[in-house]
Design an enzyme around this catalytic site. Structure first.
Site, PDB file in Angstrom:
ATOM      1  CG  ASN A  39      -0.492  -0.692   2.465  1.00 44.51           C
ATOM      2  OD1 ASN A  39       0.543  -0.533   2.521  1.00 44.51           O
ATOM      3  ND2 ASN A  39      -1.380  -1.344   2.984  1.00 44.51           N
ATOM      4  CG  HIS A  40       4.534   1.751   1.088  1.00 47.70           C
ATOM      5  ND1 HIS A  40       4.602   0.472   1.539  1.00 47.70           N
ATOM      6  CD2 HIS A  40       6.123   1.677   0.569  1.00 47.70           C
ATOM      7  CE1 HIS A  40       5.819  -0.086   1.552  1.00 47.70           C
ATOM      8  NE2 HIS A  40       6.598   0.458   1.218  1.00 47.70           N
TER       9      HIS A  40
END
Length: 180
Positions: free
Chosen positions: A74-75
């Site tokens: 998620n990054h």
């Protein structure tokens, strides 16, 4: 003192591994993943493994299977190359998985992806963009290859209705079917 801190970290890691293995849904919820009802998580890896470094940015619907080796990212770690000139730079994206989804072994779900309802994500797929409901997606990058209805039709001659059989009955049935 340093040895004690290392021992405590080690024990915390062992606890997380045991918790993730014995109660994977509870573990996921404990680190912030939003999880619906009736889910199945197989071989979840703690400490930045399966659910990445921002697990609270992941929402998983009901009746979802997450197989072993799956990673939710998620990054965007690539911004590392800008850290010399922009030390605080980061890019994040929430991940949303709908209801009645199967995510195959080793799939990678990238930041900002939304996976609809009634979806199959094939093993080893890299999901970099949204996957619409009622579809099967495979590949790197993952692409929709058929609808849920087409998938059901494609397996119609190979299905077995044996979920209610005992372990021994299932084994006997499958050995007979495949001539073992």
């Amino acid at each position: 003192k340093r040895t004690l801190l290392m021992l405590l970290r080690f024990l915390k890691t062992i606890r997380a591994i045991v918790f993730a293995r014995l109660r994977p849904i509870a573990y996921a919820r404990s680190i912030g993943v939003k999880v619906g009802d009736g889910c199945r998580f197989i071989s979840i890896r703690p400490s930045g493994g399966t659910f990445g470094s921002e697990p609270y940015l992941i929402s998983i619907g009901s009746h979802v299977t997450v197989c072993g080796g799956v990673q939710f990212v998620n990054h965007d770690g690539g911004v590392w190359i800008f850290r010399n000139t922009e030390p605080d730079i980061d890019v994040f994206g929430a991940i949303v998985v709908g209801n009645n989804v199967f995510i195959g072994f080793g799939a990678i779900i990238m930041p900002g992806v939304v996976i609809g309802d009634d979806v199959v994500i094939g093993a080893g797929s890299v999901v970099v963009s949204d996957i619409p409901s009622s579809s099967v997606a495979v590949g790197a990058p993952a692409k929709v290859i058929k609808s849920k209805a087409e998938y059901r039709a494609s397996i119609s001659e190979r299905v077995d209705f044996i979920r209610s059989l005992s372990k021994d009955e299932k084994r006997n049935y499958l050995e007979r079917k495949f001539l073992f």
